[in-house]
Design a protein around this motif. Structure first.
Motif, PDB file in Angstrom:
ATOM      1  N   TYR A 173       0.571  -1.443   0.130  1.00  0.00           N
ATOM      2  CA  TYR A 173      -0.010  -0.019  -0.014  1.00  0.00           C
ATOM      3  C   TYR A 173       0.899   1.168   0.126  1.00  0.00           C
ATOM      4  O   TYR A 173       0.112   2.320  -0.063  1.00  0.00           O
ATOM      5  CB  TYR A 173      -0.907   0.063   1.271  1.00  0.00           C
ATOM      6  CG  TYR A 173      -1.882  -1.247   1.287  1.00  0.00           C
ATOM      7  CD1 TYR A 173      -2.876  -1.167   0.337  1.00  0.00           C
ATOM      8  CD2 TYR A 173      -1.824  -2.317   1.896  1.00  0.00           C
ATOM      9  CE1 TYR A 173      -3.845  -2.318   0.340  1.00  0.00           C
ATOM     10  CE2 TYR A 173      -2.457  -3.279   1.813  1.00  0.00           C
ATOM     11  CZ  TYR A 173      -3.590  -3.395   1.109  1.00  0.00           C
ATOM     12  OH  TYR A 173      -4.862  -4.377   0.979  1.00  0.00           O
ATOM     13  N   GLN A 329     -12.503 -11.380  -2.463  1.00  0.00           N
ATOM     14  CA  GLN A 329     -11.798 -11.795  -1.422  1.00  0.00           C
ATOM     15  C   GLN A 329     -11.490 -10.625  -0.336  1.00  0.00           C
ATOM     16  O   GLN A 329     -11.403 -11.044   0.872  1.00  0.00           O
ATOM     17  CB  GLN A 329     -10.388 -12.515  -1.778  1.00  0.00           C
ATOM     18  CG  GLN A 329     -10.727 -13.968  -2.338  1.00  0.00           C
ATOM     19  CD  GLN A 329     -10.880 -13.764  -3.906  1.00  0.00           C
ATOM     20  OE1 GLN A 329     -10.953 -12.570  -4.198  1.00  0.00           O
ATOM     21  NE2 GLN A 329     -10.480 -14.887  -4.345  1.00  0.00           N
ATOM     22  N   LYS A 330     -11.195  -9.362  -0.815  1.00  0.00           N
ATOM     23  CA  LYS A 330     -11.030  -8.368   0.010  1.00  0.00           C
ATOM     24  C   LYS A 330     -12.135  -7.846   0.761  1.00  0.00           C
ATOM     25  O   LYS A 330     -12.050  -7.657   2.215  1.00  0.00           O
ATOM     26  CB  LYS A 330     -10.633  -7.152  -0.902  1.00  0.00           C
ATOM     27  CG  LYS A 330     -10.439  -5.986  -0.139  1.00  0.00           C
ATOM     28  CD  LYS A 330      -9.360  -5.902   0.956  1.00  0.00           C
ATOM     29  CE  LYS A 330      -7.983  -5.693   0.198  1.00  0.00           C
ATOM     30  NZ  LYS A 330      -6.791  -5.594   1.248  1.00  0.00           N
ATOM     31  N   ASP A 331     -13.394  -8.075   0.202  1.00  0.00           N
ATOM     32  CA  ASP A 331     -14.702  -7.485   0.951  1.00  0.00           C
ATOM     33  C   ASP A 331     -14.886  -8.740   1.896  1.00  0.00           C
ATOM     34  O   ASP A 331     -15.299  -8.261   2.958  1.00  0.00           O
ATOM     35  CB  ASP A 331     -15.790  -7.586  -0.156  1.00  0.00           C
ATOM     36  CG  ASP A 331     -15.431  -6.236  -1.032  1.00  0.00           C
ATOM     37  OD1 ASP A 331     -14.751  -5.361  -0.725  1.00  0.00           O
ATOM     38  OD2 ASP A 331     -16.451  -5.888  -1.992  1.00  0.00           O
ATOM     39  N   MET A 333     -12.725 -10.548   3.373  1.00  0.00           N
ATOM     40  CA  MET A 333     -12.040 -10.426   4.548  1.00  0.00           C
ATOM     41  C   MET A 333     -12.448  -9.021   5.751  1.00  0.00           C
ATOM     42  O   MET A 333     -12.368  -9.353   6.909  1.00  0.00           O
ATOM     43  CB  MET A 333     -10.460  -9.987   4.197  1.00  0.00           C
ATOM     44  CG  MET A 333      -9.734  -9.887   5.313  1.00  0.00           C
ATOM     45  SD  MET A 333      -9.139 -11.150   6.285  1.00  0.00           S
ATOM     46  CE  MET A 333      -7.675 -11.908   5.530  1.00  0.00           C
ATOM     47  N   MET A 334     -12.661  -8.149   4.876  1.00  0.00           N
ATOM     48  CA  MET A 334     -13.198  -6.865   5.602  1.00  0.00           C
ATOM     49  C   MET A 334     -14.389  -7.297   6.398  1.00  0.00           C
ATOM     50  O   MET A 334     -14.637  -6.778   7.503  1.00  0.00           O
ATOM     51  CB  MET A 334     -13.453  -5.504   4.834  1.00  0.00           C
ATOM     52  CG  MET A 334     -12.080  -5.362   3.904  1.00  0.00           C
ATOM     53  SD  MET A 334     -12.466  -4.056   2.944  1.00  0.00           S
ATOM     54  CE  MET A 334     -12.802  -2.653   3.714  1.00  0.00           C
ATOM     55  N   ALA A 342      -9.298  -0.740   4.020  1.00  0.00           N
ATOM     56  CA  ALA A 342      -8.947  -1.897   3.157  1.00  0.00           C
ATOM     57  C   ALA A 342      -7.442  -2.195   3.094  1.00  0.00           C
ATOM     58  O   ALA A 342      -6.809  -3.137   2.837  1.00  0.00           O
ATOM     59  CB  ALA A 342      -9.526  -1.624   1.577  1.00  0.00           C
ATOM     60  N   SER A 343      -6.608  -1.050   3.448  1.00  0.00           N
ATOM     61  CA  SER A 343      -5.261  -1.197   3.591  1.00  0.00           C
ATOM     62  C   SER A 343      -4.689  -1.798   4.826  1.00  0.00           C
ATOM     63  O   SER A 343      -3.416  -1.975   4.552  1.00  0.00           O
ATOM     64  CB  SER A 343      -4.729   0.225   3.036  1.00  0.00           C
ATOM     65  OG  SER A 343      -4.847   1.072   4.362  1.00  0.00           O
ATOM     66  N   THR A 345      -5.645  -4.695   5.979  1.00  0.00           N
ATOM     67  CA  THR A 345      -5.813  -6.291   5.802  1.00  0.00           C
ATOM     68  C   THR A 345      -5.428  -6.798   4.371  1.00  0.00           C
ATOM     69  O   THR A 345      -5.278  -6.022   3.344  1.00  0.00           O
ATOM     70  CB  THR A 345      -7.145  -6.345   5.963  1.00  0.00           C
ATOM     71  OG1 THR A 345      -7.448  -7.932   6.204  1.00  0.00           O
ATOM     72  CG2 THR A 345      -8.231  -6.151   5.333  1.00  0.00           C
ATOM     73  N   GLY A 346      -5.427  -8.150   4.327  1.00  0.00           N
ATOM     74  CA  GLY A 346      -5.155  -8.745   3.109  1.00  0.00           C
ATOM     75  C   GLY A 346      -6.544  -9.330   2.312  1.00  0.00           C
ATOM     76  O   GLY A 346      -7.683  -8.904   2.625  1.00  0.00           O
ATOM     77  N   LEU A 347      -6.389 -10.572   1.906  1.00  0.00           N
ATOM     78  CA  LEU A 347      -7.320 -11.501   1.384  1.00  0.00           C
ATOM     79  C   LEU A 347      -7.629 -12.493   1.988  1.00  0.00           C
ATOM     80  O   LEU A 347      -6.819 -13.082   2.846  1.00  0.00           O
ATOM     81  CB  LEU A 347      -6.963 -11.654  -0.062  1.00  0.00           C
ATOM     82  CG  LEU A 347      -6.632 -10.631  -1.174  1.00  0.00           C
ATOM     83  CD1 LEU A 347      -6.124 -11.250  -2.580  1.00  0.00           C
ATOM     84  CD2 LEU A 347      -7.744  -9.595  -1.470  1.00  0.00           C
ATOM     85  N   LYS A 348      -9.167 -13.044   1.903  1.00  0.00           N
ATOM     86  CA  LYS A 348      -9.416 -13.887   2.571  1.00  0.00           C
ATOM     87  C   LYS A 348      -9.138 -15.278   1.964  1.00  0.00           C
ATOM     88  O   LYS A 348      -9.691 -15.392   0.694  1.00  0.00           O
ATOM     89  CB  LYS A 348     -10.855 -13.898   2.985  1.00  0.00           C
ATOM     90  CG  LYS A 348     -11.654 -14.753   4.155  1.00  0.00           C
ATOM     91  CD  LYS A 348     -11.051 -14.424   5.648  1.00  0.00           C
ATOM     92  CE  LYS A 348     -11.524 -15.287   6.734  1.00  0.00           C
ATOM     93  NZ  LYS A 348     -11.310 -14.762   7.954  1.00  0.00           N
TER      94      LYS A 348
END
Length: 458
Positions: A173, A329-331, A333-334, A342-343, A345-348
Motif C-alpha cells: 500500500y 476476497q478483499k470484501d 476479509m473486511m 482496506a489497506s 488487511t489482505g485477502l481471505k
C-alpha cells in the motif's frame, strides 16, 4: 457422527481420485515418477479435508477467522465442499485423459524402447531455462526495488527489527508495486525450483546452489510463509520425480529430514513475524492457519452471503485497465474480520465456490466445479505443450515439469475469477512470452560463444 461422515467422504474422495487420475499429469506413480498429484491431494486432504473434519468436531468459535460461522451451518457447508471437490475431480480427470491420451501412449512406447531418459541435451536445456528464469525474476525484483521502493520483507524484518506484517503491508500500500511484479517473481521462483530439483540429481552443485539462492531470495521477498515452505516441498518432490526414486530406507530418511526442515522454516517465519513465539503458541498457530484457516472464507461466505454482480469483473482479463471493480476476497476479509480500512488487511483464503456464490448464487456454485475442472485441465495442457515445444524437447520431462509447476503455483484454495474466463492461463501466457524471448536470446549468445571457441581451437 457428522465429523466421522465427513472424514469418511474425504477418504473415499482421496481413494477415488488416486485411481481416477491415473495416466494424467495429476497421478501419483512411483513407476513413472509422477508426483504432481501429491500437491493436489495435499490441498484436498491436508487443507480442505482437515478443516472440514476439525470444524465438525469443535465449535467455529474456538478458532480465529470464524466470527460469523454458526455451528449449525458447518455440516451443510462441508457437504457443499465435498460435492464441489468430487465434481472438480471428475471433470478435471476426464478433460486431462482426453487431452493427454496421445502423450501417455507415446510415453509408454518410449519407456518400452528405453527412450524415456532426459539425456544431455535435455539437461542442458533445463539449465539454460533455469538461468533465464533466475535472470528474469531478479530483473523484475530489482525493478520493483528501484522504481517503487519495495523492500525484501524477510531481510528488512531481520535487519531492522520491523514487524514482518508491517513490511508486507508497506510493500502493498505504500510502495504500491504492481501486483503483476509479485506474480511474475512467484512464477519464476516456482518453475525454477522445479528445475532445481530436476538438475540436482545430476550432481552439478554450482548450478544447483545458484538456483537455490535465487529461489530463496525470490520466495521470501514478499514475506509470506507459504512460498518458502512450498519451495522446499517442491524441490524434494521434483528431485524424487527426476531421480526415479524407489521406496527404500534412504527415501524415507530424506523425507523425514525434509519435513523437519519445512517445520523449522515455518517456525522461523512465524517467529520473525510475531517477534518470538513458544512451541505451544506455534502449534496453535499451525492449527489455526493450516488446520482450519485455509477454509475460513468458505464457511464465512455461506453465513454472510455476500453478493454483488460486479465481482464478475475481476474474472474478466484486463478489465482492471478500464474500470474499477470490487474484489470479493478483499470484501470478504473486511466483512468477516470487521475491518473498515482496506489497506489494513489482505485477502481471505477460500475456495472457488465462495466467489461463485458471490456473483452467481447457488446455480453457479453447482456449475463452478465443472468450469474450474475444465479450465484447470486446459491450462495444464497448454503449459505442457509450450514447455515441450519451446524449452525442453522431451515429452517425459515436460510432463513432469508442467504438473510439478502448475499444481502448487495455481492452488484450488483461491478464487473463481482466475478460472471462469481462463484468466490464469492468459496470465501464464503473458509470463511465458518474455521468458521464451530471453531463452532464445541467451541460446543465441551461447551458440556464438561455442562457434568462436571452435574457431580458436581450429
Amino acid at each position: 457422527m457428522e465429523a466421522l461422515l465427513v472424514a469418511l467422504l474425504f477418504i473415499f474422495l482421496f481413494l477415488f481420485s488416486l485411481f481416477y487420475l491415473r495416466n494424467t499429469p495429476l497421478e501419483v506413480s512411483f513407476r513413472r515418477g509422477g508426483f504432481a498429484g501429491l500437491f493436489l491431494f495435499r490441498e484436498i486432504l491436508g487443507l480442505i479435508g482437515t478443516a472440514a473434519v476439525i470444524l465438525n468436531i469443535y465449535s467455529p468459535e474456538d478458532f480465529h477467522g470464524f466470527r460469523n460461522t454458526s455451528e449449525q451451518s458447518v455440516f451443510p457447508i462441508s457437504l457443499i465442499l465435498i460435492y464441489a471437490l468430487f465434481v472438480f475431480v471428475i471433470f478435471v480427470g476426464a478433460a486431462l485423459k482426453l487431452l493427454f491420451r496421445g502423450v501417455y501412449a507415446r510415453q509408454y512406447a518410449s519407456q518400452l524402447s528405453g527412450g524415456a531418459e532426459l539425456g544431455e541435451s535435455g539437461y542442458q536445456s533445463l539449465v539454460k531455462l533455469g538461468l533465464v528464469l533466475a535472470l528474469a525474476g531478479l530483473l523484475v525484483n530489482f525493478a520493483g526495488v528501484l522504481l517503487y521502493g519495495a523492500r525484501h520483507a524477510f531481510l528488512t524484518a531481520l535487519i531492522s527489527g520491523e514487524s514482518l506484517l508491517s513490511v508486507r503491508l508497506s510493500n502493498i500500500y505504500v510502495a504500491n508495486m504492481p501486483t503483476v511484479f509479485n506474480s511474475f517473481m512467484s512464477f519464476c521462483a516456482t518453475l525454477l525450483v522445479v528445475i532445481l530439483g530436476a538438475v540436482s540429481y545430476r550432481k552439478h552443485r554450482m548450478v544447483a546452489w545458484f538456483f537455490a539462492i535465487v529461489v530463496l531470495y525470490l520466495s521470501t521477498f514478499g514475506g509470506g510463509k507459504a512460498p518458502l515452505v512450498n519451495s522446499v516441498i517442491i524441490y524434494f518432490v521434483s528431485y524424487a520425480s527426476f531421480a526415479g526414486w524407489k521406496v527404500k530406507l534412504k527415501t524415507v530418511g530424506t523425507f523425514l529430514v525434509s519435513v523437519c526442515v519445512v517445520f523449522g522454516l515455518v517456525y522461523f517465519a512465524v517467529w520473525v513475524q510475531l517477534g518470538g513465539v513458544t512451541i505451544g503458541e506455534f502449534s496453535w498457530y499451525i492449527v489455526n492457519r493450516l488446520g482450519v484457516g485455509q477454509m475460513a472464507g468458505v464457511y464465512e461466505q455461506f453465513n454472510l452471503k455476500i453478493q454483488n454482480v460486479n465481482y464478475i469483473w475481476h474474472a474478466v482479463p484486463f478489465a482492471g485497465f478500464f474500470i474499477d471493480y470490487p474484489i470479493f476476497q478483499k470484501d470478504l476479509m473486511m466483512a468477516s474480520e470487521y475491518v473498515l480500512d482496506a489497506s489494513a488487511t489482505g485477502l481471505k483464503n477460500s475456495l472457488f465456490i465462495s466467489e461463485a456464490y458471490a456473483f452467481g448464487g447457488f446455480l453457479l456454485v453447482a456449475l463452478s466445479p465443472a468450469i474450474v475442472g475444465i479450465s484447470y485441465a486446459l491450462s495444464i495442457f497448454v503449459v505442457y505443450y509450450l514447455i515441450s515445444r519451446l524449452f525442453v524437447c522431451n515429452e517425459v520431462a515436460a510432463l513432469k515439469i508442467s504438473g510439478l509447476f502448475f499444481v502448487p503455483y495455481l492452488t484450488l484454495t483461491g478464487g473463481f475469477s482466475e478460472w471462469l474466463f481462463m484468466k490464469a492461463l492468459i496470465m501464464l501466457l503473458i509470463f511465458i512470452a518474455p521468458i521464451y524471448l530471453l531463452f532464445r536470446f541467451v541460446g543465441g549468445l551461447l551458440n556464438i560463444r561455442f562457434y568462436y571457441a571452435k574457431r580458436v581451437m581450429l
